[in-house]
Every structure is written in structure tokens, then in C-alpha cells.
Design an enzyme around this catalytic site. Structure first.
Site, PDB file in Angstrom:
ATOM      1  N   HIS A 140       0.798  -1.125   0.044  1.00  0.00           N
ATOM      2  CA  HIS A 140       0.162  -0.055   0.142  1.00  0.00           C
ATOM      3  C   HIS A 140       0.936   1.306  -0.056  1.00  0.00           C
ATOM      4  O   HIS A 140       0.858   2.294  -0.920  1.00  0.00           O
ATOM      5  CB  HIS A 140      -0.862   0.069   1.224  1.00  0.00           C
ATOM      6  CG  HIS A 140      -1.562   1.295   1.264  1.00  0.00           C
ATOM      7  ND1 HIS A 140      -2.880   1.171   0.938  1.00  0.00           N
ATOM      8  CD2 HIS A 140      -1.501   2.540   1.711  1.00  0.00           C
ATOM      9  CE1 HIS A 140      -3.744   2.326   1.277  1.00  0.00           C
ATOM     10  NE2 HIS A 140      -2.744   3.009   1.811  1.00  0.00           N
ATOM     11  N   GLU A 141       1.778   1.212   0.948  1.00  0.00           N
ATOM     12  CA  GLU A 141       2.397   2.461   1.119  1.00  0.00           C
ATOM     13  C   GLU A 141       3.406   2.778  -0.263  1.00  0.00           C
ATOM     14  O   GLU A 141       3.618   3.888  -0.407  1.00  0.00           O
ATOM     15  CB  GLU A 141       3.445   2.415   2.286  1.00  0.00           C
ATOM     16  CG  GLU A 141       2.698   2.290   3.788  1.00  0.00           C
ATOM     17  CD  GLU A 141       1.540   3.785   3.862  1.00  0.00           C
ATOM     18  OE1 GLU A 141       1.614   4.707   3.202  1.00  0.00           O
ATOM     19  OE2 GLU A 141       0.487   3.492   4.388  1.00  0.00           O
TER      20      GLU A 141
ATOM     21  N   HIS B 192       1.569   4.914  -2.654  1.00  0.00           N
ATOM     22  CA  HIS B 192       1.681   6.100  -2.326  1.00  0.00           C
ATOM     23  C   HIS B 192       3.246   6.654  -2.723  1.00  0.00           C
ATOM     24  O   HIS B 192       3.182   7.600  -3.257  1.00  0.00           O
ATOM     25  CB  HIS B 192       1.774   6.248  -0.806  1.00  0.00           C
ATOM     26  CG  HIS B 192       0.334   6.454  -0.375  1.00  0.00           C
ATOM     27  ND1 HIS B 192      -0.671   7.285  -0.892  1.00  0.00           N
ATOM     28  CD2 HIS B 192      -0.306   5.701   0.752  1.00  0.00           C
ATOM     29  CE1 HIS B 192      -1.676   7.061  -0.043  1.00  0.00           C
ATOM     30  NE2 HIS B 192      -1.508   5.968   0.515  1.00  0.00           N
TER      31      HIS B 192
ATOM     32  N   GLU C 218      -4.700   8.094  -2.551  1.00  0.00           N
ATOM     33  CA  GLU C 218      -5.159   6.641  -2.044  1.00  0.00           C
ATOM     34  C   GLU C 218      -5.522   5.741  -3.142  1.00  0.00           C
ATOM     35  O   GLU C 218      -5.179   4.471  -3.118  1.00  0.00           O
ATOM     36  CB  GLU C 218      -6.429   6.875  -1.195  1.00  0.00           C
ATOM     37  CG  GLU C 218      -6.040   7.262   0.229  1.00  0.00           C
ATOM     38  CD  GLU C 218      -4.968   6.628   0.907  1.00  0.00           C
ATOM     39  OE1 GLU C 218      -4.178   6.981   1.672  1.00  0.00           O
ATOM     40  OE2 GLU C 218      -5.368   5.279   0.812  1.00  0.00           O
TER      41      GLU C 218
HETATM   42 ZN   LIG Z   1      -2.884   5.137   2.168  1.00  0.00          ZN
END
Ligand SMILES: [Zn+2]
Ligand SMILES: [Zn+2]
Lengths: 493, 493
Positions: free
Chosen positions: A261-262, A265, A291
Site C-alpha cells: 500500500h505505502e 503512495h 489513495e
Molecule cells: Zn494510504
């Protein structure tokens, strides 16, 4: 020097102080001992005040006025528009309020770390009261200036163009089909047998595994690093992106997917155009679009069968457990798509996650609009959790309204971005499959075509266009939540 | 608000930006990937410029003028004096020069990291040329304003009150007895048999050992931490002191004593009086006094037989090697007091160390005074190394003039502080033994009485007095190098 060029130089100066601020914030979360907190809060508050002062210098109005009259390229016009947006956002809030918010937020966030562990609502509430009061003041000032309701004014900071009425519509729709979909998925998964990880997964090996997965996702280690913090996040600056995770030595699956997830980003930040480095137009478009990248990595790539096949192989290698059925592809896929009604948003599965977001949205909307008070939050949280997921959080603050870091420093208006992001991610995927075979790319281990699409359509576009325009250019249409529903139904029914 | 109070508030503001600067500098050395360098340099340059601007604001002259007329306590007078000293130092150098120095220094230092490994003098020289030119410009400006020679003006930054003529005298004296003492020590140690460490000492275990030793030295982990960097240093702020070390997996002794050294710096910072936090009068007195703390920890405490007995026990535990003769007290003591003529200052023993410092002092003095050029440095270095320690550094830049980090960012005038510090440390010890038994305190494992003496006499005094006054109050006399000579003769003859 033209007024336009003066503005460019000025915003690059601001960026340098924001660089310092970003790194101090990362350090406070990843490195700083508790005793360093007070001096750090003061230093960061001073930087906030200074950035605010630079962002509101009286001559800016004149510079903007002149620059708007000058002949500019389309890109320069976009750059000017984004500088002006930041200027308008900044000029609304008085310096004193910014400083008070920074101090109150740092204090509340810092003490929250231990208060949450101790389920200490009383202690937390004392600090948070101030944070809420200051945020309401901010919302009122912004709202009056922009002709928006208080909460809409907070939304505008994170998601320009998004309003309470559009979110009410969107989430009301989700609430018509989500509960049934959750029940059906639970019913379908009832007979699944899952082997859960147990035993010790050392932090060192989990980190090594995380780094391998980041390589697969083409994270640029010359421009970033992976560390640990209580609440995982992506910080730093585009040329040096700092992502963090939190390891649980009893289980590796959450931290691992957290890293995926990160990394989403991070790649957005790393992919922002160098030509606009340090300028507002070169920044990420919005929190929802941010996001959409992390959730594209996590939900569209990370939880696909083909990617989980990589995770299976890499985790077997990392933990030297090639025979362990926990790491088998099928089993990991079941783990990563298991639906479960739980207390914790960051631990929630893809399907129940929107329920967590909608709960927070409804509470923060009413809290900022003055419909409820901060002391009402635990009871309302309990009520809404019972209604949406059938779980009570009575007296269970640490797993209730004290679980998230966001409200501790006044980031009201941010939560909707998570579900907007999930919706955008599903929409990209629906568009992407028209020109490339995702499964083939993921299976091959070379995900470049996917990243190329994201780079061309999202990362390299930074803030050149409005959110609607960006999404329309990328997918042919503005936000269409039907893709999200279809994606969920495809995976869980 | 009185002018004095305005000054206090102003210098606390400056301190907040210095806090940011200190943390960014630590991060650049301890964490930052190479690709983050350019943006970091720019951000740090911007902070430098801003601090310089704050430090030279036109109204300060007026505030100082008025504050000096007001009735102030003795402590306030000291505080005012130190603010004024920083103001005078800052106003001498134009903002443009400060910015150019910061950019050139960051660039030179960053590329030096790889250039040194590659023995690339040609590459280094190109960046360093600029650093030297800017430092000469700075020295000239400071010198003219202060009525000092160029190099004396640089000394004044680190060691207020110290001059070339006093150092020439001091070092000329050292040169009369040091070579003979080195020869005698070598002769005495000739028959010693030392078992050198070999094999793998993992970074993890070395770090764990270092942390144990820091506990013994009462480092406050609530206000600081230990990390790694290429060149060990003590950074951060008093409430959050960041020390670093460099581990060699083939040998643990250097890193371990390096940690003792940096812990000395750290405890000085951690012991500075909270009442003057963020103010010039609350800062360390000078670089020489700073080194007197690290060298007191390293030379007077760390290399004593009783402390090495602790190191023996703790390292046996850390490496799980209770039978290994390497870790025996006697052997470790021989290692830590072994005299050897070597190339590298940071690896040098206590006895040859002053020779390294004097060499650098003589070169940087002549370089800044324009007596020699930066391209002359490798040859002169070679010549002086041959003369003082009988070693040639011909074509061996990495072990010659490229070995230190100091000159990369223009810290000319700093090197003498090391030997001044060693001299002060010996003088404290000579004074301390009059009131307490050091050996007994060290043996007991509770070193509190020693730290209490340092706290009372040095740490808590910060910059309340001049260097001469501070040392006189602590030991009854100003700098007296005889204590240093006596200490060395006592240990090595
Ligand atoms: Zn996030
Ligand atoms: Zn030192």
C-alpha cells in the site's frame, strides 16, 4: 524577473521549508525518543508559522494579479492556478490559529500513542477537545470565506471539488448494497478453511521480505527508504520518499500488504514530474488520488491471484519455509481476501473497509458542523458500529474512536479519500484492461506496463488538471462508482 | 516586552530553525539515500539563509543597544553577551556567501563519500576548490572586521579567545617532547604480545554492546539515540541527541571506543541547563570544551584499566565469548593503549593523535592565510606526514588529505579543538582526583560522582563564562598543557 517567475521562486522557497517539515515529521514518528517531543513540537510549530507567513505575504496578491495578465503557456497557467489555490487556502487561516493547531496537534498525537495503549479516553479527550475546537474554528473561517458549510470547507483541503452532498449521495448508495454483499461474501467463505500464520516472524526477516516486494513494485531505493512507525505512512519528499510500516512478530500478512500500500503512495511521489519539482502544480492531485495509487497497488495488484503467487514464493524464501502450507498461494489468497467484521479500520478487509470510512465520515461531518460534541463521539461510534458491522465498542476506546491517528492532529475531512481512492482504483483497472493484460504482466514479474500506464495517466500529470479532468483523461469518464461495485462483486461473489 | 525579552524570543525562534537544520544534517548522514542529496542540499541552504537573515535583522543592533542599558542580573548579562557574540559573528558574513558555502559544502561533502573510496583526488579537488575559495573569502571578511588575521578569524568561530600565536607556541612545545615520547612508548611496547580481534563481530551485536556501554555512561535514552554513519558524530539537539558510529564487522574496538567518545559529547549536550534552552548562553562553550568532554570520556575514563575491565565483561557477554583471550582485560588494555604510527587520524592512538592535529593545523592555517594553494595540499601533507610520523601519503589521497570530513564543508579552524580538548580533559582529571577517587567510582560501575563533577563544573555552566573563566573555576587555573604531558607520560612511559 516577471511576476510569474517571482511566484515560482517564492513557492520553491516555501517547498524547502516544507521539506524540513516533512522530514521532521517522519523522524518524529520513526526515530524520535519521547523526551524529544516538546522541542520538536516547538520547532515544527515555528516552521508551520513560517510557511504560513510565506504563504500569505501581502505582495502575493499583487503578483498573482499581474501574473494572470501575462501571456503564459497552458502548463504555466496550470502552475499559476495551483499556486493561487494554495495561496487562497493559506490566506484564509490566521497565523495564530495555525500555530495553535500545530502545538495542540503535536501534543495530542504524541500523548495519544501511549493513551491509546492504555485505553485512556479521559486523558485523550482533554487534549483532543482543543484539537476539535481549533478545527471547528478553522472550518468556520474557511467556510465563511468560501461560501461552504464548515465540513465542506475541510473537505476542500483534501478533495477540491468534493462536497457533503456528493458524498452523502455516494455513500447512501454504497449503504444500499454493501451490507448484503458483505453477508453474501461471509456466507460464501463460511466453508473455507484457512491456515493462519502462527509462530515468530522476526522483524528482520519481515523487513527483508518487504524490501523484496518493494523491488518487485519497482520502488526506487535511490530516492527513498523503508522504516518503522506505530502508524504506517508515506512521508518525506519526492526525491526521498520515506515509507513506514509496523511489524507484528506473530503475523506477517498485515505488514506485508501495508508495505504494498505505502509503496503505491511512494511511487506516485517518486513519479511526479521533475520539471515541476517544488511547485504546487508538481504535487499530488488530491488525497483521494493519492489513495487511488496506494489502493491500486494494494487492491488491484496486491490482492490479485497472480501477485499473491509472488508473495507466496517470496515469503517462503524469506522465512525459509517452503513446505509450510501457510505460504501456499491458495491459502495466502484466502487470507488476503477474507471478509471479517472487525473493529480496526487499518486491519479491515477490502469489503468492510467502506463501512469504517462511512462511519468516520458521518461522525466528523457532524462534529465539525457542530451537530454533535467531541464527548458524544464514543457513544455514537458504538451505535454506528453496532448498526453497520454488528460490533459494540462500549468502553473499548482503543478499538473505537481512539484507533486512528487522523483526528489527533485535526485532519478532519480526510477519511472519505480512502473510499474515493478505492473507487478510482477500480475505475483505472477497468480502463487499463482495454490496452494491457494485467494478469500476464503481474505473472511475468515485470510489472512495467502497469506502472507505465499509471505514470503516463496519473503520476506525470501531477496537478496539471482538476481531479475530474485527470480521471476523465485517464479513463474516459469522471468518477463512476459502478466499477468499484463490479470489482467487489467479481472478487467476493 | 523589554528589548532584552525581545532578544530572548528572537533567539529562541532562531533555535527552532537550527533544530530543523541539525536534524536534517543528522538524517543526511544517517539515513538519506544518495538520490535525496540535491533536494536536501537546497532545503538546508534555504534554512541557512533564513537563519542568517534572522541573525542579522537590522533591528537587532537597536535591541542590543537598549538591552545593554537595562538593569540585568549576572546571568542575563551573560545571556546578552552570548546573543551579541552570535549576532556579531553572523553580521560579518553576507547572506549570499553563506548560501554559496552551504551549497558548495553539501555538494563537496556528499560526493566526497564516494570519491574518497575511489581515491579520486581529481574529482574531489574540483568541488573542494570552491569550498576553499569561499572559506578564504569568509576568513578575509571576518578578519578585516575583527582585526584578526584570516585564520585567526576562523579560529574565533570555534574557539573564542584562541589565536595562531598561542597555538603556535602550544604546538611548538608539544613538538619538542612528543616525538621522543612516541619513540619511547613504541620501544616500551615492543615486547608486548597483543591478541588482535578477528572473525565476524556482527553489527547487531556491536550495536547492542554499544548500547550497554552507553547505559554505563548514563546516556539518557529518553533524550537521544545511537545510529550509524560513515563519519561518526554527535548531532541533534540537547533534548534529542543523535550520536552515530561506524561498525567494522572484522573488528569491534574502534566503534566501541567511538561510542564512548560520542557519548561524552552527548552527555554535555544532555546536561546543558534547561533554563537556558534554545539560547546562546545555554549552548556548549566552545568546540575545544566539547572535545574536552568526549576526550574525558574516551581518554580519562574509557582507556583507564578499571573502565576497560567493564568493556571486557560487557564485550564477552555481547559476543558470547567468555573464554576468548581477545576480551581479557589485560589484552583489551594493551589494544586500547597501543601506540602506532598510522595514516588515519580517527584511528590514531592517544599519543600520536596530536601529531595528526598539528599537521592539519599547520596546513589549514597556511591554506586560509593564502600561503599555500589547495592543489599544494597533497604534497605538503605527504611531506609533513613523513616528517612527523615517517609515513608517505604519495598518491594515497584517501588515507591522506581526503580522509577527514571537516574540510569538505569548510570547517577550517576546527582541528586544533581536538588537542585543546585532550589538554583540558587531562587538566580536569588532575583537579577531580583532589576530591574523588575516580578508579573506585569506575570500578563500582556507578560513575555518578564523576558525572556530577562534570555536570557541576562544565555542563551546567554552558556558556555562562568565557573559556578561560570556565576552566579556571573548574580547575583553579587556565589551560596548562603540563597536565596533558604528565598524563601521557604516566600512561605510556
Ligand atoms: Zn494510504
Ligand atoms: Zn569529538
Amino acid at each position: 524577473m516577471s511576476h510569474y517567475d517571482q511566484l515560482i521562486a517564492h513557492y520553491q522557497t516555501i517547498h524547502h521549508f516544507n521539506h524540513a517539515q516533512a522530514m521532521l515529521g517522519w523522524d518524529a514518528a520513526a526515530n524520535m525518543p519521547a523526551g524529544g517531543s516538546e522541542a520538536r513540537s516547538n520547532a515544527m510549530a515555528e516552521l508551520s508559522v513560517h510557511v504560513h507567513r510565506l504563504s500569505t505575504q501581502p505582495q502575493l496578491e499583487d503578483w498573482f494579479g499581474h501574473a494572470e495578465q501575462a501571456p503564459l503557456t497552458t502548463e504555466q497557467q496550470a502552475s499559476l492556478r495551483e499556486m493561487k489555490r494554495q495561496w487562497q487556502q493559506a490566506t484564509l487561516v490566521p497565523e495564530k490559529l495555525v500555530q495553535a493547531q500545530s502545538i495542540a496537534g503535536s501534543k495530542c498525537e504524541h500523548t495519544w500513542r501511549t493513551q491509546r495503549q492504555e485505553n485512556d479516553w479521559k486523558g485523550f479527550e482533554k487534549n483532543w477537545k482543543e484539537v476539535v475546537a481549533l478545527s471547528r474554528e478553522e472550518a468556520k473561517i474557511r467556510g465563511e470565506a468560501l461560501g461552504l458549510t464548515a465540513y465542506d470547507a475541510m473537505l476542500d483541503k483534501f478533495e477540491p471539488g468534493t462536497t457533503t452532498s456528493s458524498l452523502d449521495m455516494l455513500f447512501t448508495d454504497v449503504k444500499t448494497w454493501l451490507p448484503e454483499l458483505i453477508e453474501k461474501a461471509l456466507e460464501k467463505q463460511r466453508s473455507d478453511s484457512i491456515i493462519l500464520p502462527s509462530g515468530t516472524f522476526s522483524t528482520d526477516r519481515q523487513k527483508a521480505l518487504g524490501l523484496e516486494v518493494m523491488k518487485l513494485l519497482q520502488f526506487d531505493f535511490n530516492h527513498g527508504r523503508l522504516d518503522q512507525s506505530v502508524h504506517p505512512f508515506c512521508g518525506g519528499v519526492p526525491s526521498d520518499v520515506r515509507i513506514t510500516t509496523r511489524y507484528d512478530e506473530k503475523d506477517f500478512v498485515q505488514a506485508l500488504m501495508g508495505i504494498v500500500h505505502e509503496t503505491g503512495h511512494a511511487r506516485y511521489e517518486q513519479g511526479l514530474p521533475k520539471a515541476f519539482s517544488g511547485l504546487p502544480v508538481g504535487e499530488a492531485r488530491s488525497m483521494g488520488i493519492h489513495e487511488s495509487q496506494s489502493l491500486f497497488f494494494e487492491m488491484q495488484v496486491g490482492r490479485s491471484k497472480s501477485f499473491i503467487s509472488h508473495l507466496s514464493r517470496l515469503s517462503m524464501d524469506a522465512f525459509n519455509a517452503h513446505q509450510d502450507p501457510v505460504f501456499a498461494e491458495e491459502n495466502l489468497y484466502k487470507i488476503y481476501t477474507q471478509v471479517e467484521k472487525g473493529f480496526i479500520r487499518v486491519d479491515a478487509d477490502e469489503l468492510t473497509y467502506p463501512a469504517h470510512v462511512i462511519l468516520r465520515y458521518e461522525i466528523e461531518r457532524d462534529l465539525i458542523n457542530g451537530v454533535i460534541e467531541h464527548t458524544d463521539v464514543p457513544d455514537i461510534w458504538d451505535e454506528k458500529m453496532k448498526a453497520s458491522l454488528g460490533l459494540s465498542t462500549q468502553d473499548n476506546y482503543k478499538n473505537g474512536c481512539m484507533q486512528d491517528i487522523h483526528w489527533t492532529d485535526g485532519a478532519f475531512g480526510y477519511f472519505p479519500s480512502y473510499t474515493l481512492g478505492a473507487m478510482y482504483a477500480a475505475q483505472y483497472k477497468a480502463s487499463m484492461v482495454k490496452s494491457l493484460d494485467l494478469e500476464v504482466a503481474i505473472e511475468s514479474g515485470d510489472l512495467s506496463p502497469i506502472f507505465q500506464w499509471l505514470n503516463d495517466n496519473i503520476w506525470s500529470q501531477a496537478s496539471l488538471h482538476s481531479t475530474d479532468e485527470l480521471v476523465k483523461r485517464a479513463t474516459g469518464e469522471t468518477l463512476n462508482a459502478a466499477h468499484f461495485r463490479k470489482h467487489l462483486e467479481g472478487r467476493y461473489l
